[in-house]
Design a protein around this motif. Sequence first.
Motif, PDB file in Angstrom:
ATOM      1  N   THR A  56       0.785  -1.335  -0.227  1.00 12.56           N
ATOM      2  CA  THR A  56      -0.018   0.158   0.040  1.00 12.56           C
ATOM      3  C   THR A  56       0.773   1.122  -0.063  1.00 12.56           C
ATOM      4  O   THR A  56       2.046   0.998   0.272  1.00 12.56           O
ATOM      5  CB  THR A  56      -1.070   0.178   1.236  1.00 12.56           C
ATOM      6  N   GLY A  57       0.182   2.405  -0.207  1.00  5.90           N
ATOM      7  CA  GLY A  57       0.902   3.448  -0.053  1.00  5.90           C
ATOM      8  C   GLY A  57       1.827   3.896  -1.338  1.00  5.90           C
ATOM      9  O   GLY A  57       1.141   3.327  -2.445  1.00  5.90           O
ATOM     10  N   PRO A  58       2.685   4.638  -1.354  1.00  3.67           N
ATOM     11  CA  PRO A  58       3.622   5.158  -0.337  1.00  3.67           C
ATOM     12  C   PRO A  58       2.636   6.269   0.622  1.00  3.67           C
ATOM     13  O   PRO A  58       1.535   6.856  -0.163  1.00  3.67           O
ATOM     14  CB  PRO A  58       4.713   5.986  -0.772  1.00  3.67           C
ATOM     15  N   TRP A  59       3.070   6.418   1.829  1.00  2.64           N
ATOM     16  CA  TRP A  59       1.946   7.208   2.484  1.00  2.64           C
ATOM     17  C   TRP A  59       2.701   8.689   2.825  1.00  2.64           C
ATOM     18  O   TRP A  59       3.761   8.660   3.016  1.00  2.64           O
ATOM     19  CB  TRP A  59       1.849   6.398   3.988  1.00  2.64           C
ATOM     20  N   LEU A  60       1.461   9.582   3.171  1.00  5.27           N
ATOM     21  CA  LEU A  60       2.197  10.657   3.752  1.00  5.27           C
ATOM     22  C   LEU A  60       2.222  10.949   5.188  1.00  5.27           C
ATOM     23  O   LEU A  60       0.883  10.876   5.725  1.00  5.27           O
ATOM     24  CB  LEU A  60       1.738  11.952   3.189  1.00  5.27           C
ATOM     25  N   ALA A  61       3.151  10.631   5.997  1.00  6.03           N
ATOM     26  CA  ALA A  61       2.897  10.677   7.607  1.00  6.03           C
ATOM     27  C   ALA A  61       3.489  11.885   8.083  1.00  6.03           C
ATOM     28  O   ALA A  61       4.369  12.572   7.595  1.00  6.03           O
ATOM     29  CB  ALA A  61       3.754   9.587   8.217  1.00  6.03           C
ATOM     30  N   ASP A  62       2.904  12.564   9.069  1.00  5.07           N
ATOM     31  CA  ASP A  62       3.040  13.556   9.771  1.00  5.07           C
ATOM     32  C   ASP A  62       2.696  13.831  11.192  1.00  5.07           C
ATOM     33  O   ASP A  62       1.355  13.676  11.579  1.00  5.07           O
ATOM     34  CB  ASP A  62       2.311  14.792   8.845  1.00  5.07           C
ATOM     35  N   VAL A  63       3.577  14.060  12.041  1.00  8.60           N
ATOM     36  CA  VAL A  63       3.214  14.118  13.711  1.00  8.60           C
ATOM     37  C   VAL A  63       3.686  15.553  13.964  1.00  8.60           C
ATOM     38  O   VAL A  63       3.910  15.889  15.162  1.00  8.60           O
ATOM     39  CB  VAL A  63       3.914  12.918  14.258  1.00  8.60           C
ATOM     40  N   GLY A  64       3.847  16.459  12.964  1.00 14.00           N
ATOM     41  CA  GLY A  64       4.528  17.701  13.455  1.00 14.00           C
ATOM     42  C   GLY A  64       3.853  18.967  12.863  1.00 14.00           C
ATOM     43  O   GLY A  64       4.605  19.974  12.783  1.00 14.00           O
ATOM     44  N   PHE A  65       2.560  18.835  12.354  1.00 16.91           N
ATOM     45  CA  PHE A  65       1.954  20.013  11.727  1.00 16.91           C
ATOM     46  C   PHE A  65       0.976  20.535  12.625  1.00 16.91           C
ATOM     47  O   PHE A  65      -0.075  21.176  12.055  1.00 16.91           O
ATOM     48  CB  PHE A  65       1.390  19.573  10.369  1.00 16.91           C
ATOM     49  N   ALA A 120      -4.015  15.759   9.939  1.00 20.53           N
ATOM     50  CA  ALA A 120      -4.664  14.583   9.752  1.00 20.53           C
ATOM     51  C   ALA A 120      -4.390  13.702  10.946  1.00 20.53           C
ATOM     52  O   ALA A 120      -3.211  13.458  11.178  1.00 20.53           O
ATOM     53  CB  ALA A 120      -4.255  13.885   8.201  1.00 20.53           C
ATOM     54  N   GLN A 121      -5.383  12.848  11.372  1.00 16.61           N
ATOM     55  CA  GLN A 121      -5.003  11.772  12.113  1.00 16.61           C
ATOM     56  C   GLN A 121      -4.360  10.648  11.976  1.00 16.61           C
ATOM     57  O   GLN A 121      -3.648  10.130  12.504  1.00 16.61           O
ATOM     58  CB  GLN A 121      -6.506  11.421  13.034  1.00 16.61           C
ATOM     59  N   HIS A 122      -4.709  10.290  10.595  1.00 17.99           N
ATOM     60  CA  HIS A 122      -3.980   9.012  10.044  1.00 17.99           C
ATOM     61  C   HIS A 122      -3.097   9.542   8.825  1.00 17.99           C
ATOM     62  O   HIS A 122      -3.163  10.629   8.314  1.00 17.99           O
ATOM     63  CB  HIS A 122      -5.239   8.138   9.531  1.00 17.99           C
ATOM     64  N   PRO A 123      -2.252   8.665   8.635  1.00 17.60           N
ATOM     65  CA  PRO A 123      -1.488   8.887   7.239  1.00 17.60           C
ATOM     66  C   PRO A 123      -2.313   8.798   6.110  1.00 17.60           C
ATOM     67  O   PRO A 123      -3.370   8.195   5.998  1.00 17.60           O
ATOM     68  CB  PRO A 123      -0.611   7.674   7.269  1.00 17.60           C
ATOM     69  N   LEU A 124      -1.751   9.846   5.180  1.00 17.39           N
ATOM     70  CA  LEU A 124      -2.653   9.837   3.955  1.00 17.39           C
ATOM     71  C   LEU A 124      -1.941   9.208   2.751  1.00 17.39           C
ATOM     72  O   LEU A 124      -0.753   8.960   2.706  1.00 17.39           O
ATOM     73  CB  LEU A 124      -2.676  11.477   3.468  1.00 17.39           C
ATOM     74  N   VAL A 125      -2.701   8.699   1.851  1.00 15.73           N
ATOM     75  CA  VAL A 125      -1.995   7.816   0.689  1.00 15.73           C
ATOM     76  C   VAL A 125      -1.444   9.130  -0.324  1.00 15.73           C
ATOM     77  O   VAL A 125      -2.016   9.924  -0.686  1.00 15.73           O
ATOM     78  CB  VAL A 125      -2.857   7.062  -0.138  1.00 15.73           C
ATOM     79  N   LEU A 126      -0.171   8.980  -0.556  1.00 16.72           N
ATOM     80  CA  LEU A 126       0.436  10.036  -1.175  1.00 16.72           C
ATOM     81  C   LEU A 126       0.122  10.384  -2.646  1.00 16.72           C
ATOM     82  O   LEU A 126       0.065  11.158  -3.181  1.00 16.72           O
ATOM     83  CB  LEU A 126       2.053   9.965  -0.961  1.00 16.72           C
ATOM     84  N   GLY A 127      -0.190   9.145  -3.334  1.00 18.91           N
ATOM     85  CA  GLY A 127      -0.334   8.963  -4.806  1.00 18.91           C
ATOM     86  C   GLY A 127      -2.094   9.339  -5.105  1.00 18.91           C
ATOM     87  O   GLY A 127      -2.222   9.067  -6.285  1.00 18.91           O
TER      88      GLY A 127
END
Length: 276
Positions: free
Chosen positions: A122-131, A135-142
């Motif tokens: 799956t993915g790749p994913w956009l993960a972010d714990v610093g904004f 978003a609460q969950h990672p987003l599908v980058l594509g």
Amino acid sequence: MDPQLPQTVDAYLERIGATRPTRPDAAALRELQLRHLTTVPFENLSIHLGENIVLEEQALLDKIVVDRRGGFCYELNGAFAALLRALGFHVTLLQARVHGDEGRLGIPYDHMALRVETDDGTGPWLADVGFGDHAQHPLVLGDRTPQRDPRGAFRIVRAPVEGGEDYGDLDVLRDGLPQFRLDPRPRALADFRGGAWYHRTSPDSGFTRSPVCSRFTTTGRITLKGHKLLTTVGAERHETRLDSDEEVLAAYREHFGVSLDRLPAEGGAGVSVTNG
């Protein structure tokens, strides 16, 4: 983070209340991001305490895991990237420019986000714990269609080309409003030193104006700004005024697990930025 040091990984997982995943898949990434958001605060207190901030992996891990502090994007996503790599995820650091008032873009390296690849196809994913509130969950980058999340409807679209070369920049939107413009080219931690220096020193940076400490909750968000404690539950927002310094220090401990011996100053305290 050296994957041969399981005690470091275990300490990080204990810090965020997570168990070691059996494999680096999307479900594990989703759980780790949520745990991180609800336990490690987004905060700029080092700027207002006069503390040195080092953009070097071990220093970031020490701050978050050993000192049980938080940080802002470079620190939070930098440390989270180290944890994910140690658990078997493939992680790339990405730079972004934040969309500000009237559509103005912030400086280059305004924000750090993570491109994460999992082992389940799956993915790749956009993960972010610093904004901050994102978003609460990672987003599908594509994925270019709207992606539903407990914190809103997110969409990742190609950004307009405004002169110069087209590097395939992407705009990340929340409920139709642009949040930041993502550059998909891989970066190194040291590349973010200029952006970090700006946000720690410039009067135009929101981080130098006043201390803030904030984290996700299961129902919303809790934020401490100066002497104001703000709690959001769904669409409801509550504000509590903390009259004494002792009440503020107690709020840092109770709501964010941050133990301070003095209050952060309202203005920046001359912090230096190094790379180790």
